[in-house]
Design an enzyme around this catalytic site. Sequence first.
Site, PDB file in Angstrom:
ATOM      1  N   SER A  13       0.826  -1.218   0.000  1.00  0.00           N
ATOM      2  CA  SER A  13       0.000   0.000   0.000  1.00  0.00           C
ATOM      3  C   SER A  13       0.858   1.266   0.000  1.00  0.00           C
ATOM      4  CB  SER A  13      -0.989   0.006   1.175  1.00  0.00           C
ATOM      5  OG  SER A  13      -0.317   0.236   2.384  1.00  0.00           O
ATOM      6  N   ARG A  65      22.261 -14.516   3.824  1.00  0.00           N
ATOM      7  CA  ARG A  65      21.796 -13.135   3.600  1.00  0.00           C
ATOM      8  C   ARG A  65      22.672 -12.439   2.570  1.00  0.00           C
ATOM      9  NH1 ARG A  65      17.841 -11.477   6.778  1.00  0.00           N
ATOM     10  NH2 ARG A  65      17.540 -12.660   8.665  1.00  0.00           N
ATOM     11  N   LEU A  93      18.826  -6.320   6.280  1.00  0.00           N
ATOM     12  CA  LEU A  93      19.803  -6.134   5.204  1.00  0.00           C
ATOM     13  C   LEU A  93      21.230  -6.225   5.748  1.00  0.00           C
ATOM     14  CD1 LEU A  93      17.894  -3.183   3.546  1.00  0.00           C
ATOM     15  CD2 LEU A  93      18.222  -5.463   2.546  1.00  0.00           C
ATOM     16  N   HIS A 109       8.756   3.010   8.671  1.00  0.00           N
ATOM     17  CA  HIS A 109       8.536   2.098   9.793  1.00  0.00           C
ATOM     18  C   HIS A 109       7.324   2.573  10.588  1.00  0.00           C
ATOM     19  CE1 HIS A 109       9.500  -0.937  12.727  1.00  0.00           C
ATOM     20  NE2 HIS A 109       9.343  -0.034  13.676  1.00  0.00           N
ATOM     21  N   GLU A 143      21.786  -0.848  11.353  1.00  0.00           N
ATOM     22  CA  GLU A 143      20.973  -1.245  12.510  1.00  0.00           C
ATOM     23  C   GLU A 143      19.503  -1.288  12.092  1.00  0.00           C
ATOM     24  OE1 GLU A 143      20.214   0.482  16.988  1.00  0.00           O
ATOM     25  OE2 GLU A 143      21.981   1.151  15.898  1.00  0.00           O
ATOM     26  N   GLN A 173      -1.335   7.976   7.636  1.00  0.00           N
ATOM     27  CA  GLN A 173      -0.206   8.927   7.729  1.00  0.00           C
ATOM     28  C   GLN A 173       1.024   8.416   6.984  1.00  0.00           C
ATOM     29  OE1 GLN A 173      -1.055  11.747   8.644  1.00  0.00           O
ATOM     30  NE2 GLN A 173      -3.013  11.113   9.527  1.00  0.00           N
TER      31      GLN A 173
HETATM   32  C1  GAR Z   1       3.810  -0.727   6.635  1.00  0.00           C
HETATM   33  O1  GAR Z   1       3.044  -0.457   7.780  1.00  0.00           O
HETATM   34  C2  GAR Z   1       5.273  -0.387   6.860  1.00  0.00           C
HETATM   35  O2  GAR Z   1       5.451   0.755   7.679  1.00  0.00           O
HETATM   36  C3  GAR Z   1       5.756  -1.627   7.557  1.00  0.00           C
HETATM   37  O3  GAR Z   1       5.150  -2.675   6.866  1.00  0.00           O
HETATM   38  C4  GAR Z   1       3.883  -2.226   6.376  1.00  0.00           C
HETATM   39  C5  GAR Z   1       3.833  -2.552   4.904  1.00  0.00           C
HETATM   40  O4  GAR Z   1       2.571  -2.248   4.367  1.00  0.00           O
HETATM   41  N1  GAR Z   1       7.183  -1.723   7.527  1.00  0.00           N
HETATM   42  C6  GAR Z   1       7.924  -2.218   8.522  1.00  0.00           C
HETATM   43  O5  GAR Z   1       7.445  -2.701   9.518  1.00  0.00           O
HETATM   44  C7  GAR Z   1       9.430  -2.145   8.295  1.00  0.00           C
HETATM   45  N2  GAR Z   1      10.129  -2.458   9.489  1.00  0.00           N
HETATM   46  P1  GAR Z   1       2.394  -2.047   2.814  1.00  0.00           P
HETATM   47  O6  GAR Z   1       3.002  -3.307   2.154  1.00  0.00           O
HETATM   48  O7  GAR Z   1       0.906  -1.993   2.619  1.00  0.00           O
HETATM   49  O8  GAR Z   1       3.107  -0.804   2.407  1.00  0.00           O
END
Ligand code: GAR
Length: 215
Positions: A13, A65, A93, A109, A143, A173
């Site tokens: 999304s 990895r 990564l 995030h 990190e 948001q």
């Molecule tokens: C989102 O909420 C993004 O912030 C999170 O995964 C979701 C992906 O949704 N990312 C993390 O947690 C990264 N550590 P999406 O595939 O619908 O964009």
Amino acid sequence: MKNIVILISGRGSNMEALIAARDAGTLPVNIAAVISNRPEALGLETAQRAGIAAHFIDHKGFESREAFDAALAECIDQFAPDLVVLAGFMRILTPGFVRRYEGRLLNIHPSLLPSFPGLHTHQRALDEGVRIHGCTVHFVTAELDHGPVVIQAAVPVIDGDDEASLAARILVQEHRIYPQAVRWFAEDRLQLVDGKVRIAAALDAERAFISPELR
Ligand code: GAR
């Protein structure tokens, strides 16, 4: 115009929000490719429907990895991106990969970093009883879910929230701040200098979005 490559693992999304902003003419970038580490990622179909090259590199086929990240980098580099955009890319990564794209690798995030790196951020926020939660776009460092912050959005935690309601409020948001961060990069205004974020002519209020429920 800058070239970007978007990395996803699932729904996509945030990728869709970037495509929508591009289509609306508010994000002047060429989305050269979308790459997933999971063949079944729903976002791959969305990208294809939008006419964007969509690839997957199944991480399960790699022994380490390092080997996966090398294959991923080879695929990314075919598109010569100015910026690599992690949009729900759920892989840790390697330091070598992060170094290769230093200053041109962004992540979103679902928390106000440095709080709640990692998984299940919304449930952890509810369990901690925080009253303000949110999302962060940051430059990626070695990190996990850590690095110089470009933009954050804050939302309230409301009595009666559960993980789903809080996630939904924050996702709105996310879809606002990620296109903004990439727009700054596209306009040559966003830079990482000595580990610090510089954004030319950005207002403080633009980098710290407070959702209307908090005003
Ligand atoms: C989102 O909420 C993004 O912030 C999170 O995964 C979701 C992906 O949704 N990312 C993390 O947690 C990264 N550590 P999406 O595939 O619908 O964009």
